[in-house]
Design a protein around this motif. Sequence first.
Motif, PDB file in Angstrom:
ATOM      1  N   GLN A  33     -14.523  66.207  43.527  1.00  0.00           N
ATOM      2  CA  GLN A  33     -13.110  65.603  43.286  1.00  0.00           C
ATOM      3  C   GLN A  33     -13.290  64.719  45.547  1.00  0.00           C
ATOM      4  O   GLN A  33     -13.473  66.057  46.128  1.00  0.00           O
ATOM      5  N   ALA A  34     -12.795  63.929  45.468  1.00  0.00           N
ATOM      6  CA  ALA A  34     -12.676  63.309  46.949  1.00  0.00           C
ATOM      7  C   ALA A  34     -10.888  62.582  46.876  1.00  0.00           C
ATOM      8  O   ALA A  34     -10.875  61.632  45.743  1.00  0.00           O
ATOM      9  N   LYS A  35     -10.271  62.807  47.643  1.00  0.00           N
ATOM     10  CA  LYS A  35      -8.849  61.642  48.346  1.00  0.00           C
ATOM     11  C   LYS A  35      -8.897  61.315  49.963  1.00  0.00           C
ATOM     12  O   LYS A  35      -8.388  62.459  50.339  1.00  0.00           O
ATOM     13  N   GLY A  36      -9.125  60.072  49.859  1.00  0.00           N
ATOM     14  CA  GLY A  36      -8.745  59.674  51.831  1.00  0.00           C
ATOM     15  C   GLY A  36      -9.715  60.198  52.439  1.00  0.00           C
ATOM     16  O   GLY A  36     -10.736  60.755  51.620  1.00  0.00           O
ATOM     17  N   GLN A  37      -9.407  61.592  53.317  1.00  0.00           N
ATOM     18  CA  GLN A  37     -10.102  62.108  54.194  1.00  0.00           C
ATOM     19  C   GLN A  37     -10.831  63.099  54.015  1.00  0.00           C
ATOM     20  O   GLN A  37     -11.363  64.004  54.529  1.00  0.00           O
ATOM     21  N   TYR A  38     -10.265  63.923  52.746  1.00  0.00           N
ATOM     22  CA  TYR A  38     -10.588  65.196  52.188  1.00  0.00           C
ATOM     23  C   TYR A  38     -11.362  65.038  51.138  1.00  0.00           C
ATOM     24  O   TYR A  38     -11.560  64.854  50.246  1.00  0.00           O
ATOM     25  N   MET A  39     -13.002  65.894  50.973  1.00  0.00           N
ATOM     26  CA  MET A  39     -13.230  65.988  49.494  1.00  0.00           C
ATOM     27  C   MET A  39     -12.939  67.880  48.940  1.00  0.00           C
ATOM     28  O   MET A  39     -12.179  68.168  49.983  1.00  0.00           O
ATOM     29  N   PHE A  40     -13.381  67.651  47.786  1.00  0.00           N
ATOM     30  CA  PHE A  40     -12.796  69.301  47.441  1.00  0.00           C
ATOM     31  C   PHE A  40     -14.342  69.728  46.498  1.00  0.00           C
ATOM     32  O   PHE A  40     -14.443  68.840  45.576  1.00  0.00           O
ATOM     33  N   ASP A  41     -14.735  70.692  46.952  1.00  0.00           N
ATOM     34  CA  ASP A  41     -15.550  71.471  45.878  1.00  0.00           C
ATOM     35  C   ASP A  41     -14.947  72.223  44.241  1.00  0.00           C
ATOM     36  O   ASP A  41     -14.075  71.393  44.150  1.00  0.00           O
ATOM     37  N   GLU A  42     -16.261  72.754  43.500  1.00  0.00           N
ATOM     38  CA  GLU A  42     -16.068  73.014  42.331  1.00  0.00           C
ATOM     39  C   GLU A  42     -15.009  74.137  42.750  1.00  0.00           C
ATOM     40  O   GLU A  42     -14.054  74.569  41.431  1.00  0.00           O
ATOM     41  N   ARG A  43     -14.632  74.853  43.458  1.00  0.00           N
ATOM     42  CA  ARG A  43     -13.740  75.777  43.536  1.00  0.00           C
ATOM     43  C   ARG A  43     -12.535  75.184  44.167  1.00  0.00           C
ATOM     44  O   ARG A  43     -11.353  75.699  44.180  1.00  0.00           O
ATOM     45  N   GLY A  44     -12.437  74.008  44.114  1.00  0.00           N
ATOM     46  CA  GLY A  44     -11.040  73.538  45.076  1.00  0.00           C
ATOM     47  C   GLY A  44     -10.248  73.666  46.591  1.00  0.00           C
ATOM     48  O   GLY A  44     -10.116  72.830  46.808  1.00  0.00           O
ATOM     49  N   GLU A  45     -12.152  73.998  46.861  1.00  0.00           N
ATOM     50  CA  GLU A  45     -11.695  74.227  48.301  1.00  0.00           C
ATOM     51  C   GLU A  45     -11.522  72.894  48.819  1.00  0.00           C
ATOM     52  O   GLU A  45     -12.913  72.153  48.888  1.00  0.00           O
ATOM     53  N   ARG A  46     -11.058  72.784  49.716  1.00  0.00           N
ATOM     54  CA  ARG A  46     -10.660  71.393  50.617  1.00  0.00           C
ATOM     55  C   ARG A  46     -12.240  70.918  51.887  1.00  0.00           C
ATOM     56  O   ARG A  46     -11.727  72.078  52.744  1.00  0.00           O
ATOM     57  N   TYR A  47     -12.606  69.915  51.421  1.00  0.00           N
ATOM     58  CA  TYR A  47     -13.315  69.857  53.018  1.00  0.00           C
ATOM     59  C   TYR A  47     -12.249  68.777  54.074  1.00  0.00           C
ATOM     60  O   TYR A  47     -12.611  67.311  52.938  1.00  0.00           O
ATOM     61  N   LEU A  48     -12.397  68.784  54.991  1.00  0.00           N
ATOM     62  CA  LEU A  48     -12.331  67.609  55.575  1.00  0.00           C
ATOM     63  C   LEU A  48     -12.953  66.796  56.414  1.00  0.00           C
ATOM     64  O   LEU A  48     -14.483  67.282  57.156  1.00  0.00           O
ATOM     65  N   ASP A  49     -13.240  66.045  55.521  1.00  0.00           N
ATOM     66  CA  ASP A  49     -14.534  64.678  55.885  1.00  0.00           C
ATOM     67  C   ASP A  49     -14.072  63.857  57.388  1.00  0.00           C
ATOM     68  O   ASP A  49     -13.856  62.867  57.862  1.00  0.00           O
TER      69      ASP A  49
END
Lengths: 509, 509
Positions: free
Chosen positions: A35-51
């Motif tokens: 999943q991803a929203k705005g400048q953030y992406m989320f892995d399968e555990r819901g961890e947020r990455y700054l893109d």
Amino acid sequence: MCEPLPKERTIELRKKHIGPSCKVFFAKDPIKIVQAKGQYMFDERGERYLDCINNVAHVGHSHPEVTKAAVKQMELLNTNSRFLHDNLVQYAERLTSTLPEKLSVCYFVNSGSEANDLALRLARQCTGHEDVITLDSAYHGHVTSLIDISPYKFLQLGKEAKKDYVHVAPSPDIYRGKYREDHPDPGAAYAKEVYDIIMEVQQKNRKIAAFIAESMQSCGGQIIPPPGYFQKVAEYVHEAGGVFIADEVQVGFGRVGSHFWSFQLQGEDFVPDIVTMGKPIGNGHPMSCVVTTKEIAEAFGASGLEYFNTFGGNPVSCAIGMAVMDIIEKEGLRGNAVRVGNYLVELLNELKEKHELIGDIRGAGLFVGVDLVKDRQLRTPATAEAQHIIYKLKERRILLSADGPHRNVLKFKPPMCFTKEDAKTVVDAIDEFLTVLEAAAGNKSKMVTQGSKGIKRQENGESCSDISVEGEKTWSDQPKENVNNRQGSVCRQGRGFSSEKHSTKRIRT
Amino acid sequence: MCEPLPKERTIELRKKHIGPSCKVFFAKDPIKIVQAKGQYMFDERGERYLDCINNVAHVGHSHPEVTKAAVKQMELLNTNSRFLHDNLVQYAERLTSTLPEKLSVCYFVNSGSEANDLALRLARQCTGHEDVITLDSAYHGHVTSLIDISPYKFLQLGKEAKKDYVHVAPSPDIYRGKYREDHPDPGAAYAKEVYDIIMEVQQKNRKIAAFIAESMQSCGGQIIPPPGYFQKVAEYVHEAGGVFIADEVQVGFGRVGSHFWSFQLQGEDFVPDIVTMGKPIGNGHPMSCVVTTKEIAEAFGASGLEYFNTFGGNPVSCAIGMAVMDIIEKEGLRGNAVRVGNYLVELLNELKEKHELIGDIRGAGLFVGVDLVKDRQLRTPATAEAQHIIYKLKERRILLSADGPHRNVLKFKPPMCFTKEDAKTVVDAIDEFLTVLEAAAGNKSKMVTQGSKGIKRQENGESCSDISVEGEKTWSDQPKENVNNRQGSVCRQGRGFSSEKHSTKRIRT
């Protein structure tokens, strides 16, 4: 789609069914994004990455207005451009309104590669010439004709992979190239290199169809051409009967903030003959465009050969393209690119005061490069250090990449909704990692020196991977004395570097 | 998007902003389509057109399940394949499950052109050879490397446009080609032609990288290769160290009904080395795929050159691709293709009893060609008559096209939800127009003969256009004596032909 798969199963199926030439980021421990929203992406555990790297998700990941535009049009009609449709012409009108007046004719295609290939076809047809001048380290796409004009790619196959009709000019890199910031007019000097190539080519009875360059080199190391360079090159190329192709695939659509197109940074007296677009144009939807002049379009038409692109310019793609334009405007994303880009550069400049590893910071808007060096005077590329930082950032759930011919340039090209807080987050993390690196470097400089020779580079991204450099390959005769060849070695040094073993494979982002 | 434009304004803006090489259907009076559903398209006045040609809208225009899949994924995530994602691998698994086991590795790209270009790159890399054998009248895409192997295109630029590494074999056309239906084994005979080319090429110290052919030639005139042809060709090509590329861009995804892929019509003992896909794969969404063997994929990977396609294999494209597969299955579209295709051919065969103008009817599932002839014995292509019928059908709001090297083959490739009633509607209309044509032909055969020489063909689709043939251009040495050259002339004859002036420009559909 089907039920979610355990990550291991995804990896297993990928190995089985996806070509091994298609690489993932961080091969040793790839990221599964759901999943991803705005400048953030989320892995399968819901961890947020700054893109910080995805210049395709230009107006932000999963922008609801883009989805809305797509659905609305998909419910109505999606067909080819052999039928009249308002979306096609209104989008073409909108797109050309951002360009100098003479760039008025569009060809809609599906990817940056299709766009650059068509640009070459236009150039060759209208000039009747064949040869192409390209820049060192340039990448223009993955189809056959573009691998041929991309030293970033073909040099990996050996120098003999260069075709006779291809001529490589030095990248106008004033930090690391032949003419530097202390040169009185590096733009003119680099343009003179192109002039010399033209003379040489003509002596061989060959003729220049086109000069092609990214308006700012991205894979080439976030290079911003010095003032006057494009003007002079265009003058020489036109004299030779060729055309100027500005590749805006990576850097267009307001990324530089001050202007809608990066070539406009060179000033109003420069207008390319052909502009190619791509990545950000549809926020991830496969589409792109070539824009050129009426004269070139007519010359292309004069062959009698029709141009048809099955998907290019379909009403859904055009609706999406229009939505992206609307969002850039409505959300003031160019203004944001200026504000956040300037702030990011400011923070990085503060970092440069503290860290000897930072050699150069260059950028325009949300296109910023940080050139890491082992030695500020010799400007020795700090490749392994750059890769180390990328890995450490990943552990901190920040996605950044390193590129350029020496893989030592930290490369920022985030979604345009990137904020000052995001900039602060990533710069603080880099600060921290640089501090550790520099401290460790003091302790182990001897070890590093010993380790710099005789270590086989990893080519397949398997053992010491995920990122291994294919080696130092530059084409033009830039001075090499200040470039060492230590990539892929330092990651084996244990102390001060990421605990995850990695080398420096070329992964384009 | 913006407010709807008056049709005239749409045309005006199109002239201003879209390259003149991009042609519309029926240039003299183009159609503005604003909506479509199933096998029907609707113009700006709400007039309904029956679509018999759009093989891109495979499961029917604006299919709600496709839109649903797109939206669901767009709301979540659309990013590149450098991250792991289930859609990519599950779709690859699904797609390869329809193919013979050895075809197990996918490369996702954005268009049929990108797919065929990549297929050539795979072939060249794994064989180390360069040369390509292609079929007469073949069309494989619009990028530089594919124009070069598409006689349908490059012959329009003159015979000298053929590159040295390209070799053109006769199209295996048993109705109009060198070996016909009365030959004891036309498949072997046409394959022998390929064998002879290979021998000739090798004598010149050149080496064959690939043989490429559409599994059924579409632009080439709806040609279905005779039994055993592909097997024999594959044998010869493999002996020469080359690979067999089956281009399924136009004809894949169950169009033939009995099989999912058209090459499977040749029998289970034939398996290509590379299969390329396109048009129907995403029901209009820009996507496509190359599938090959593990061995070829590994050989491609061995160069060390990474392959990255920015949009290819993104989660949205894969979700859409999966939805298309689901719909084909759930709605039994292959069964429908068999039933309706057979019924269509049955009706056309009845028509053949009545109309001397029908020379041949050939087809498989919902891929059907009607070869119109002026003379059944000489098989003289009835080009102008075919174009006339296309025009008359348009007036009746039925969209059909005519293709093949002589533009005389009526070409059916409708959305797969096409019904028996639709088939009856179009065949009844053709019946009516053929009757009028034949009645008129009796009255004016002398006039036509007089008019057959010295009339300048229209190349620009302006005056006597929209459809004007660029001339009879065949490559292989097929007997020409039964081919006359009357295109572009008969439309001037007034009686018996469409009142709308038109000639016969090559417009691919």
